[in-house]
Design a protein around this motif. Sequence first.
Motif, PDB file in Angstrom:
ATOM      1  N   ASN A 288       0.835  -1.205   0.000  1.00 28.05           N
ATOM      2  CA  ASN A 288       0.000   0.000   0.000  1.00 28.05           C
ATOM      3  C   ASN A 288       0.870   1.256   0.000  1.00 28.05           C
ATOM      4  O   ASN A 288       0.570   2.244  -0.683  1.00 28.05           O
ATOM      5  CB  ASN A 288      -0.912   0.018   1.226  1.00 28.05           C
ATOM      6  N   TRP A 289       1.934   1.219   0.797  1.00 32.49           N
ATOM      7  CA  TRP A 289       2.845   2.373   0.891  1.00 32.49           C
ATOM      8  C   TRP A 289       3.538   2.632  -0.449  1.00 32.49           C
ATOM      9  O   TRP A 289       3.659   3.777  -0.891  1.00 32.49           O
ATOM     10  CB  TRP A 289       3.871   2.078   1.989  1.00 32.49           C
ATOM     11  N   GLY A 296       3.023   7.562   3.554  1.00 33.23           N
ATOM     12  CA  GLY A 296       1.837   7.008   4.164  1.00 33.23           C
ATOM     13  C   GLY A 296       1.837   7.027   5.672  1.00 33.23           C
ATOM     14  O   GLY A 296       2.869   7.237   6.316  1.00 33.23           O
ATOM     15  N   ILE A 297       0.637   6.819   6.216  1.00 32.30           N
ATOM     16  CA  ILE A 297       0.420   6.670   7.659  1.00 32.30           C
ATOM     17  C   ILE A 297       0.029   5.220   7.922  1.00 32.30           C
ATOM     18  O   ILE A 297      -0.896   4.701   7.301  1.00 32.30           O
ATOM     19  CB  ILE A 297      -0.689   7.614   8.156  1.00 32.30           C
ATOM     20  N   PHE A 298       0.766   4.570   8.828  1.00 27.47           N
ATOM     21  CA  PHE A 298       0.426   3.219   9.269  1.00 27.47           C
ATOM     22  C   PHE A 298      -0.245   3.348  10.632  1.00 27.47           C
ATOM     23  O   PHE A 298       0.408   3.625  11.633  1.00 27.47           O
ATOM     24  CB  PHE A 298       1.664   2.345   9.400  1.00 27.47           C
ATOM     25  N   ILE A 451      -0.112  16.709   9.462  1.00 26.67           N
ATOM     26  CA  ILE A 451       0.447  15.350   9.411  1.00 26.67           C
ATOM     27  C   ILE A 451      -0.098  14.594   8.202  1.00 26.67           C
ATOM     28  O   ILE A 451       0.647  13.961   7.447  1.00 26.67           O
ATOM     29  CB  ILE A 451       0.129  14.587  10.716  1.00 26.67           C
ATOM     30  N   GLU A 452      -1.405  14.663   7.990  1.00 27.60           N
ATOM     31  CA  GLU A 452      -2.023  13.936   6.882  1.00 27.60           C
ATOM     32  C   GLU A 452      -1.511  14.444   5.539  1.00 27.60           C
ATOM     33  O   GLU A 452      -1.267  13.665   4.608  1.00 27.60           O
ATOM     34  CB  GLU A 452      -3.543  14.068   6.957  1.00 27.60           C
ATOM     35  N   HIS A 459      -7.762   9.301   6.565  1.00 26.89           N
ATOM     36  CA  HIS A 459      -8.561   8.173   7.039  1.00 26.89           C
ATOM     37  C   HIS A 459      -9.248   7.488   5.869  1.00 26.89           C
ATOM     38  O   HIS A 459      -9.809   8.173   5.006  1.00 26.89           O
ATOM     39  CB  HIS A 459      -9.606   8.668   8.046  1.00 26.89           C
ATOM     40  N   PRO A 460      -9.161   6.153   5.741  1.00 26.84           N
ATOM     41  CA  PRO A 460      -8.679   5.165   6.731  1.00 26.84           C
ATOM     42  C   PRO A 460      -7.175   4.902   6.677  1.00 26.84           C
ATOM     43  O   PRO A 460      -6.733   3.894   7.209  1.00 26.84           O
ATOM     44  CB  PRO A 460      -9.472   3.918   6.369  1.00 26.84           C
ATOM     45  N   TYR A 461      -6.406   5.780   6.007  1.00 25.15           N
ATOM     46  CA  TYR A 461      -4.946   5.765   6.013  1.00 25.15           C
ATOM     47  C   TYR A 461      -4.358   4.677   5.109  1.00 25.15           C
ATOM     48  O   TYR A 461      -5.043   3.781   4.645  1.00 25.15           O
ATOM     49  CB  TYR A 461      -4.382   5.670   7.432  1.00 25.15           C
TER      50      TYR A 461
END
Length: 737
Positions: A288-289, A296-298, A451-452, A459-461
């Motif tokens: 996904n990353w 990305g955010i995990f 941050i996003e 979301h949902p990241y």
Amino acid sequence: MSSSFRDLVFPKSFEYTTDGQNLPIEFYLDVIPLSKSIHLKLGYFSSKALRLLSCALAQFIYRGGTLNIVSNHFVYGEDRALFSEDSLLSEELDLKNLVHIKSALTTSEEHFFNCLKYLRKQGRLRIVPVMLKPARMTHFKQGVFTDHFDNEIFMDGSCNFTANGLLENAETLSVFRLWASTFEQSKGQGKKSEIEAILNKENGQYRYLDESQLLDAVETLGEDKSLVELLANEAKLLEASSDKFFNISRKLKEAAANLEKQIEEYNETPRFPFETGPREYQKEAYSNWKQNDFKGIFLMATGTGKTITALNCLLNIYEMEGYYQSVILVPGKTLLKQWIGEAKSFNFRNIIPCSSEFKTWEQDLNKLQSNLRFNKKKSFVLITTYTTFSSEKFQRYFTKIPSPALLIADEAHAFGSPKLKTILEKLHIERRIALSATIKRQFDEDGNQAIEHAFNSRHPYTYNFPMSKAIQEGVLCKYDYFPHFVQLNEQENEEYYATSKELLKYFDFETNRFKDSEYVQMLLIKRKRIIHKAEDKLRVFKSILAKHKAKYKTLSFSFVYAPEGDYESEDTEQKNILDEFIRVYETNYPNYKAHAFTGKTESRDLTMQHFQNGIIDTLFSMKCLDEGVDVPRTELAIFCASSGNPRQFVQRRGRVLRKHKDKHVALIHDMVVIPPPPSDPDTFRFERKILKDEIVRVVYFASLARNYSNVMSLFEPICKQYQIDLYGLQDEIEDFQ
């Protein structure tokens, strides 16, 4: 070293003979390290042949090879254990560690046999003894070797697969490449399937034997070569006049030198730390990353391996590009040390920790910058705290870090703070991973958006691995949750409602927010302290301990989150609350060892080790166990206080739910202060809002517990009293996830 059978140079005649320049042992030493699978259809078999070929066999095992052998009914004495299901090795061996494999195969006969037994247990060594019906001995000397590119070689000859057969007998061995001429292909066509059919006991021409039907080969052939003769007596081979012995010794030395070269490369090569490789969800996170342009955010529940997941992304970069460069940010020194350990477990080198505890970090960064001027692909891993990262000194070096490096921000919600947010907006590093169990900052939408945006994820990241899924998939253990009601005494109740009535003047019911002022902050802190220091918590604490001890006969492997601060009284001197909880514990259970775990604790690593080993039964802390401290052995947790921040409770619960081989379920006890409902309508409305926030937290905790229904029924009367819809809190619960 060759990587494919097609790279090997075979004799022009494709024959290996004992009286020629190319010996049969040479074939095995060259082909075995490159093989993915080996299928041997033999007469006599001796494990000492494998021992003789141990340098080649070590590389074969390390690369995941499988060895399949059909043998006759004669077995050498010590080999009998390889045919017995009862003697399979129960202990674990690291078959991804080339150094360990070499040691197992070459240091002692016991270690060598343990390695073979473990291979059998793992399904990577199959030995099937047979006789041709009705009672004829098999005497084949054939084999099919397959490399990692599915090239195949068929081998046929007169050479027994024993040490004597490889060393002393006059033998010959012919090779047929199944990718070459039509003639060579015809020689080996279908041979692998034939051997597989015998291995699977599907060929009706054979009798398949059990251990009791095997005969002693020594009585027929005499002893096979001993370990000393095979490996330790090379001087005898060198002194022999025969070219044959000289060539055997030379080939064995070449094989040993090649293995040492492979070990040297192994010691320098990053790799995944566990033999099983990354879990499926960790592979999915990387995929996904990568699809999200390496940003990305995990969002991963505490205890699910965020660190391993992020470092696996760095490992994938190395495997793509041949080098690695990373900057890792952590909240504090404890996590910094943990990340150092995890990076070392991946065999990453040139790890540079940067914090006040490491005095040479500026010199180390100066040296790194010099190296990067000459080699832009110099591998490194910088690990630093957010405090050091935000300093002017570090930023002078950081801005010169190559932009293709990977930035990993652990507990990435910290990046939303004003100072760090400024750096985040100017970030030049292209590849980025934000890690957190609770990425949302409470009451800071600007920080959340920053941050996003920086990590290109909303979301949902990029990857979301919630606690519910982690428990369902067995990554975290199941738990039971027990809330306990704490009452305020008369004095605490008066102070609490006096403070609440004053706060009510500054609360806006339309926005659900207080007016921004220092006075309001002072009142909020005062009210929180009343809740934290409620004296009834000591009574509840004693009750929890007594019931747990009576039911489970132990208090070992437990930790307690105690309130911060001191008990204050006009009549007595101040008493530290943490110390009072420890005093209650030690007074009632003098045979159990308690220990504080705070910022002032010396030898924190040793303290944690003693806890894991059962030398310390119970740890008492306030905040030090909130971020980055692994306590997988914990079975009982008692939460006596919290900040009210959802992040804190989510992280604390995740620490308790980490898996351990001796832990099947975790028990969580949680103290909840419930003030009596006020009679004044406005104060009631205000208190209802505060209590609702607390019940949302409790219901979220209960929602994943095994005893969910019991917890809900416990809160029904209170919610009815405060006019709160207990079963309609789903929207608010999502804020905790």
